[in-house]
Design a protein around this motif. Sequence first.
Motif, short mmCIF file in Angstrom:
data_model
loop_
_atom_site.label_atom_id
_atom_site.label_comp_id
_atom_site.label_asym_id
_atom_site.label_seq_id
_atom_site.Cartn_x
_atom_site.Cartn_y
_atom_site.Cartn_z
N ALA B 990 -5.40 2.13 1.18
CA ALA B 990 -4.23 1.62 1.35
C ALA B 990 -4.18 -0.01 1.00
CB ALA B 990 -4.00 1.55 2.94
N ALA B 991 -5.26 -0.64 1.29
CA ALA B 991 -5.49 -1.97 0.61
C ALA B 991 -5.39 -2.00 -0.72
CB ALA B 991 -6.76 -2.61 1.10
N ARG B 992 -5.74 -1.14 -1.41
CA ARG B 992 -5.67 -1.16 -2.96
C ARG B 992 -4.13 -1.09 -3.40
NH1 ARG B 992 -7.38 -3.47 -6.56
NH2 ARG B 992 -6.42 -2.00 -8.09
N PHE B 993 -3.68 0.04 -2.65
CA PHE B 993 -2.13 0.30 -2.92
C PHE B 993 -1.21 -1.01 -2.57
CE2 PHE B 993 -3.26 5.01 -2.40
CZ PHE B 993 -3.05 5.01 -3.69
N ALA B 994 -1.79 -1.73 -1.81
CA ALA B 994 -1.02 -2.92 -1.08
C ALA B 994 -1.10 -4.07 -2.18
CB ALA B 994 -1.61 -3.43 0.24
N ARG B 995 -2.32 -4.19 -2.78
CA ARG B 995 -2.65 -5.19 -3.74
C ARG B 995 -1.67 -4.86 -5.06
NH1 ARG B 995 -7.80 -5.17 -1.97
NH2 ARG B 995 -8.38 -7.40 -1.15
N ARG B 996 -1.67 -3.54 -5.30
CA ARG B 996 -0.86 -3.39 -6.36
C ARG B 996 0.70 -3.64 -5.99
NH1 ARG B 996 -1.69 2.78 -7.88
NH2 ARG B 996 0.09 2.33 -9.44
N LEU B 997 0.99 -3.41 -4.75
CA LEU B 997 2.29 -3.61 -4.38
C LEU B 997 2.57 -5.06 -4.81
CD1 LEU B 997 4.99 -2.44 -3.19
CD2 LEU B 997 3.80 -2.71 -0.86
N LEU B 998 1.94 -5.96 -4.21
CA LEU B 998 2.05 -7.41 -4.23
C LEU B 998 2.13 -7.90 -5.58
CD1 LEU B 998 -0.55 -9.07 -1.79
CD2 LEU B 998 2.02 -9.18 -1.87
N GLU B 999 1.50 -7.03 -6.37
CA GLU B 999 1.56 -7.42 -8.03
C GLU B 999 3.18 -7.43 -8.45
OE1 GLU B 999 -1.19 -5.21 -10.30
OE2 GLU B 999 -3.03 -6.03 -9.29
N LEU B 1000 3.74 -6.56 -7.83
CA LEU B 1000 5.02 -6.22 -8.19
C LEU B 1000 6.03 -7.31 -7.65
CD1 LEU B 1000 5.06 -2.42 -7.77
CD2 LEU B 1000 5.03 -3.87 -9.85
N LYS B 1001 5.57 -7.98 -6.94
CA LYS B 1001 6.51 -9.28 -6.30
C LYS B 1001 7.51 -8.68 -5.41
CE LYS B 1001 5.19 -12.73 -9.42
NZ LYS B 1001 4.11 -11.73 -10.48
N PRO B 1002 7.19 -7.96 -4.46
CA PRO B 1002 8.35 -7.38 -3.40
C PRO B 1002 8.80 -8.51 -2.75
CG PRO B 1002 6.23 -6.84 -2.51
CD PRO B 1002 5.96 -7.68 -3.76
N ASP B 1003 9.97 -8.08 -1.93
CA ASP B 1003 10.54 -8.89 -0.85
C ASP B 1003 9.56 -9.64 -0.08
OD1 ASP B 1003 13.12 -8.06 -1.52
OD2 ASP B 1003 13.45 -7.52 0.67
N GLN B 1012 -0.86 -7.88 5.43
CA GLN B 1012 -1.48 -7.44 6.52
C GLN B 1012 -2.32 -6.23 6.23
OE1 GLN B 1012 1.55 -6.45 9.36
NE2 GLN B 1012 2.11 -8.63 9.70
N ARG B 1013 -1.70 -5.11 5.26
CA ARG B 1013 -2.48 -4.11 5.14
C ARG B 1013 -3.98 -4.53 4.22
NH1 ARG B 1013 -2.59 -0.64 8.04
NH2 ARG B 1013 -0.33 -0.66 8.19
N ILE B 1014 -3.71 -5.54 3.43
CA ILE B 1014 -4.88 -5.71 2.73
C ILE B 1014 -5.86 -6.54 3.82
CG2 ILE B 1014 -5.64 -7.39 1.03
CD1 ILE B 1014 -3.11 -7.28 -0.40
N ALA B 1015 -5.54 -7.25 4.47
CA ALA B 1015 -6.34 -7.69 5.53
C ALA B 1015 -6.91 -6.65 6.50
CB ALA B 1015 -5.54 -8.73 6.50
N ALA B 1016 -6.10 -5.63 6.90
CA ALA B 1016 -6.78 -4.60 7.45
C ALA B 1016 -7.95 -3.88 6.83
CB ALA B 1016 -5.68 -3.51 7.90
N GLY B 1017 -7.33 -3.82 5.42
CA GLY B 1017 -8.59 -2.97 4.60
C GLY B 1017 -10.10 -3.84 4.40
N ASP B 1018 -9.60 -5.08 4.39
CA ASP B 1018 -10.89 -5.95 4.25
C ASP B 1018 -11.60 -5.99 5.52
OD1 ASP B 1018 -10.02 -6.52 1.66
OD2 ASP B 1018 -9.10 -8.57 2.12
N ARG B 1019 -11.02 -5.70 6.75
CA ARG B 1019 -11.64 -5.78 7.96
C ARG B 1019 -12.42 -4.45 7.92
NH1 ARG B 1019 -6.89 -7.70 10.05
NH2 ARG B 1019 -6.15 -5.84 10.85
N ASN B 1020 -11.86 -3.36 7.54
CA ASN B 1020 -12.44 -2.14 7.55
C ASN B 1020 -12.25 -1.40 6.42
OD1 ASN B 1020 -13.34 0.25 8.64
ND2 ASN B 1020 -11.54 0.75 9.48
N PRO B 1021 -13.36 -1.83 5.45
CA PRO B 1021 -13.11 -1.04 4.04
C PRO B 1021 -13.37 0.33 4.14
CG PRO B 1021 -14.84 -2.74 4.15
CD PRO B 1021 -14.35 -2.76 5.56
#
Lengths: 313, 1089
Positions: B990-1003, B1012-1021
């Motif tokens: 999920a964190a990987r997808f979130a990173r990709r999402l960020l690259e697309l510069k969303p809202d 948040q999702r990345i942070a969650a992923g980092d906490r619990n990889p």
Amino acid sequence: MSSDLYHIKQQFTLGRLGAYKALVKEALPDENSPDYHAALLYKARSFIALNEPVSALELIPEGSENVALKAVASLARYVAASGSEQAEAALEELRDLSVEIEGDDIEGDDKDKALVRVLAGTAFARAGEVEEALETLGTETEDLEAVAVIVQIYLSINRSDLAKKQFDRSKRWAEDDLLLQLIESTIGLATGKDNYANTASFYTEQLGNPSLTSPHLLTARGVTRILRGEIQEAKSDLEESLEQQKGDAEAEAAYVVAAGLGALKKSEAEELWTKLAAEHPSHPYVQDVLQKADLFTQSAAAFSVPPPASVSA
Amino acid sequence: MGVLVDRFEEHEGPVRGIAIHPTRALLVSGGDDYKIKVWDIRPQNRRCLFTLHGHLDYVRTVQFHHEMPWILSCSDDQTIRIWNSTSRQCIAVLTGHSHYVMSAQFHPKEDLIVSASMDQTVRVWDISGLRKGSPNQGGPGSSGPNGSSNFETFDTFSTVKHVLEGHDRGVNWATFHPTLPLIISAGDDRVIKIWRMSETRAWEVDSCRGHFHNVLTALFHPKHELIVSCGEDKTIRVWDLAKRSAIQTFRREQDRFWILACHPNLNLFAAGHDSGLIVFKLERERPAFSVFQDTLYYVRDKFVRSYDFNTGADIGLLSVRKFGSPYVPPRTLSFNPAERAVILTISSDNGLYELSNLPQQAQGELKDSSVDGKKGNGQSAIFVARNRFAVLNKTTQLIEVPITIANKNFSQHSLIHETIRIKSGAWDDAGVFIYSTLNHVKYCLSQGDHGVICTLDNPVYLTRIKGKTAHCLDRSGRPRTITFDPTEYRFKLALLKNNYEEMLYIIKTSTLLGQSIIAYLQQKGFPEIALHFVQDTNTRFELAIECGNLDVAMETAKTINRPECWERLAQQALKQGNHKARPTQAISGRKLTQDKLTKMQKIADARGDPMSRFHNALYAGDVEARISVLRDVGLHPLAYLTAKTNGLDDVANEILEAAGLTEEDIADVPTFAASSLKPPPVVTPTTDLLWPSLSTGESFFDRALANGQLEGGVEPSYVNGDATAGHSALDAWAKEEEHEDIDPEEGGWELDADGGEFQSAVEGEETEAEAEEELGAGATPGPSETDLWVRNSPAAVDHVAAGSFETAMQLLNRQFGVVNFEPLKPLFLSIYRSSHVYLSPYASLPPLKLHVRRNPGETAPSRVLPVSVRSLQSIRAELTEGYRLVSGNKLPEARDVFRSVLQALLLVVLSSDDEAKLWRETVTSAREYLLGVLMEIERRRVVEQEPENVARNLELAAYFTQCQLQPPHLQIALRSAIGAFAKANNQAHAARFARRLLELKPDPKIAAQAKQRIAAGDRNPRNAVEISYDEFSPFEICAVTFTPIYKGSPSVHDPYTDAAYLPQFKGALDPLTQLTEIGASASGLPASW
């Protein structure tokens, strides 16, 4: 020719439905008038053009011996014929008349004789007897109406070269006449010379003619504009034509084409087509497309369709 | 193809006899209306000149006399009549036959007539008396039109000389030998009889038997000792006159032959049959020849001869009379200079070859090849080495000497399509291929350009081309030379090779003028050269603009002096950066000479462009002009100030007055110091320097021609060859073979089937007489517009529009592997429907079917194409509609739209490479979206129906993010995946997808969630569910199984969309488009533009 008769002739030439309708409503001149005979013929032919051959037959006085009247009656019977036997009988009558006019002891002047040929040629062309029609009309003819029929027959068999030749020949003897222009514009429609310029300007000119209005002219210009690729303009012409003349098969058919070429949305075009096919199943356009639908099924059958790929396969 | 030239209709009933005057444009005809008519056949005054009345029954044959104004006719009324075509009266009636007279003919030289009749006799008549008595005065002709009243008088002029009896049935035909005292006759007794006559008597020599039904005509071969006959047994037969034996038979299946005729000087025969006519020749005319250095070795009349190109010496070397059939000339000749030997082949006896040595010198008696020749069977033989030769033997498929083809590459350089057969060809010294057809000599350049060099009366066989001379063999195998004008192709060749010296030379020395060459040069991209040929001002201007020759353009523009010309000149000048010819704008820092300024002023005036005029005045430092411009455009304040600051107080006051003001009124206007504005000083005198500019066409030619003698308006003197020939060649060049004349030698008879011992003496060809070309009732339908469309386009869509569904389907199948057509049916029909429109211009006739063209300006049959019913743009609009549905989460609808887009893309008209590229992008986008949508639909199904199958759910969500979607839709895919993976506790993914999402510069809001999702992923990889998804190795997705196919794994592709599949799906129906067969071979989009 009196101006009344000239007007009648003009209406007939450019007519088709609208003007024909106007024409058939018009009262005939007095029976003793020199125009009576010619006007009667135009009126009867207008009925036939309107596909109301019975009215045409009613119009023609019983027992008339005039060859032209007899020919009109035969053509009316041919158009009215329900079975092939009746049609063949009518054609036979016209064949007899075409032979009869070669003789001397008949009632009718040269004009009448020429008209017999035109009418017989028309019937033969309708029956698909191209050679007989051309033979009857005679390519050496000096009757402009006959030339018009000949030209259209040539065009229908993709011989615009011959049509052109016939037209050029007729220019030598024919006066500058509305019909002559019509013939030229018809050839233009088939050949597309100069981007259909001649045809387009002919119809535009005639539409500007105050002495006659005809939705057919609008349809014709609409068709010309389709051919010129001016779809939006064609659409407006055809819509105007249909407003004046609801349910006219030709205008509707052209409207379907314009719609298919982007004048309307896909679904609307489809709807129009369905409507046309339902209302005018015998129109050549509808017939042709339906035939192509069969052809499609037939041609597609030549390819075997493999089973669809699926996960279980 | 035989073309009907004219048609004469006046006879009532069948016409049985016709003849064309040997020297004048006259035709005589006789028919069942008992009449003989004489016609002028020149097209400009084609008409019946007069009619001869007198016969009392059908007229059978008619003929003109070769020198006297006489017409001969014979009739079923048992008489033969001679008419004077000047007085138009009958001058003799020959009576004596006691039944129908079937034919009557003049002797070609003597005053004799031969006639054949149903009374079983052939009669020879002496008409020398007729010549002595002047037919117009004192003769019987003067007795008036009722001449038939005095037969006796006539008979004094002509008498029966011989009566030939011997036929057992009626005789249909009798004719004289052109030179020998021989007569042949053909009769219903199926026999052809040969008669000899002397001054006193005539007797039967022999009979030719073989026809098994009535023989109608028999002719002497004009050149060989042969008889050609035809009959109701549907055969044409060839007989040896000396041996009286049948040589060859040509049989027709259905039609009886009625009449034969031979061409007066060509080796051609015509035969009329029940359903038309055929034209044929009896033997191959191309002589066998071979060129070695300056010598031509060839075969004529069964002798090997040599011909020296330089000296013209032509000597016989070897007789090959006994080689093969006596009636067949050898087919090929190969010369071996090392051994001075020739090898010949002949097509008779199933193919023979013979090798013989040529004598060193011509001897008194030529030796016959049969003496020492080596023979064998074979269709063709050629020397391949000093002492080896190869023989092609088709029957045994054995090649006696192995052949290695040590030729250069055989790659095809260019292909020229000739509508008529090419007779021969030879290479010119410069590498131009010269070839001859039936009636032209033409050239072909290596890049495919071709044209006519000269026309021919008769075909020739080219052997060598040298300079202006073509060496050739004519039809009778005699060497000839033709001198022609090679200017045209030399010029083109020079153009091709950029050989400017040569071109210049040609331009200077030849009359290469005319529209055709200008058009050619312009077309080939050499307008600057064309410029030198043009005198017409308008054309010169056009060309000058096109090639950027501003000097000429300026000069011509001055002459024309029209605003649009100046406008165009200005634009062109601007393009080239040549300020000198350029009008005003944007010129600065340059001093412009007065005349240029005037010129520019003129341009600006003509353009009516005040800004331009203002600039002009400004740069020129012309204050008054500036003021006047400002006044003209109503900027009075500015005009006033300009005047004021330049010290032109008078003018300033005038302006004020005109504005109805006084000095007082403008007291609040600040005063300005006197203007220092003046024409800028010249820093660098660049008047004559130009900016770096486009090529202005200062080419070799401009210089050379400017310096040389060739001035534009001067007609160059003609140097090279004959002027008229040059012009006619150019005209022909321009026309590019609009149509070919009748070629009677097209087509071919396969005559080898019968006539065992004599294989191909009759090598002939036939043409069915074309029906009706003139106006007439029998007009045959022409090619329809739809046929043309099909012919002109390789694109399936055009075939659909033409209604040729079968070929359209074949094309789609070949190009894109389409097999399932049913989904395309509505598309097919709507395209067809929109390409044709009906109109009835004339009352009561069926409407005309008209065809809507793509290019309404185009009427050439070879270029017309159907209207483009759907444009790529409109399909792309539909694709956008699909995108919208995806955004709106209407997946099934989106799926249908994408499918429909893919269907429509199969049938779209493309017109350029760019469009084709765009097309491919559109196909790919539609495919990716369709795949993504299908996967998402499947994922939702899994979620709903197999909730326990979390792994699959996640996989599909992950794959969806791998489709090439546009950013907004990729965001949707990613967010959906993030949700699904987070829910399944696959935090790392999920964190990987979130990173990709960020690259697309969303809202920002979505970005915050993603963080948040990345942070969650980092906490619990960690990932709770094991799935088959490796985002780091590239993969394609199988569109059936929705599983990844990693790079390097085997896969098959869809022939249309290029979608990937696992190999086991090869041959199945593509599930994406549901149209194509997976893995089928396909040729792809045809480039038809």
